[in-house]
Design a protein around this motif. Structure first.
Motif: not given
Length: 126
Positions: A38-54
């Motif tokens: 996610r990227q909020a106004p005036g901020k850098e892009r930030a990690f939220v969540a990740a999921i494996s292929w399975s």
């Protein structure tokens, strides 16, 4: 060519819920880890969540842990992000992304993802 299209964003009051979806084209969706950023106004892009292929492994940023849940449906070629107990600080454009490699553990780094959607706006009012 892989295309990712996010949907489900919108305006919601604090404490509310939204479910984001990311529809993926192509036949390789189930071969790769996926992530939400996610990227909020005036901020850098930030990690939220990740999921494996399975779908067996997931990782969530501390700021969303316990409130957001990432999941996937490899039959429907769709990635999801269930967002509960939303806060005004969750306001941002949310992007889904596909990992650039099929090896390695889940990644929180945007540079390790090479396909990105155009994003969907989430606005949480106080």
């Amino acid at each position: 060519q892989v295309q990712l299209v996010e949907s489900g964003g919108g305006l919601v009051q604090a404490g509310g819920s939204l479910r984001l979806s990311c529809a993926a084209s192509g036949r390789t969706f189930s071969d790769y880890d996926m992530g939400w950023f996610r990227q909020a106004p005036g901020k850098e892009r930030a990690f939220v969540a990740a999921i494996s292929w399975s779908g067996a492994s997931t990782d969530h940023a501390d700021s969303v842990k316990g409130r957001f849940t990432i999941s996937r449906d490899n039959v429907k070629n769709t990635l999801y992000l269930q967002m509960n107990s939303l806060k005004p600080e969750d306001t941002a454009v949310y992007y889904c992304a596909r990992r650039s490699t099929q090896v390695g553990s889940l990644s929180r780094f945007g540079y390790e993802y090479n396909y990105w959607g155009r994003g969907t706006q989430v606005t949480v009012s106080a």
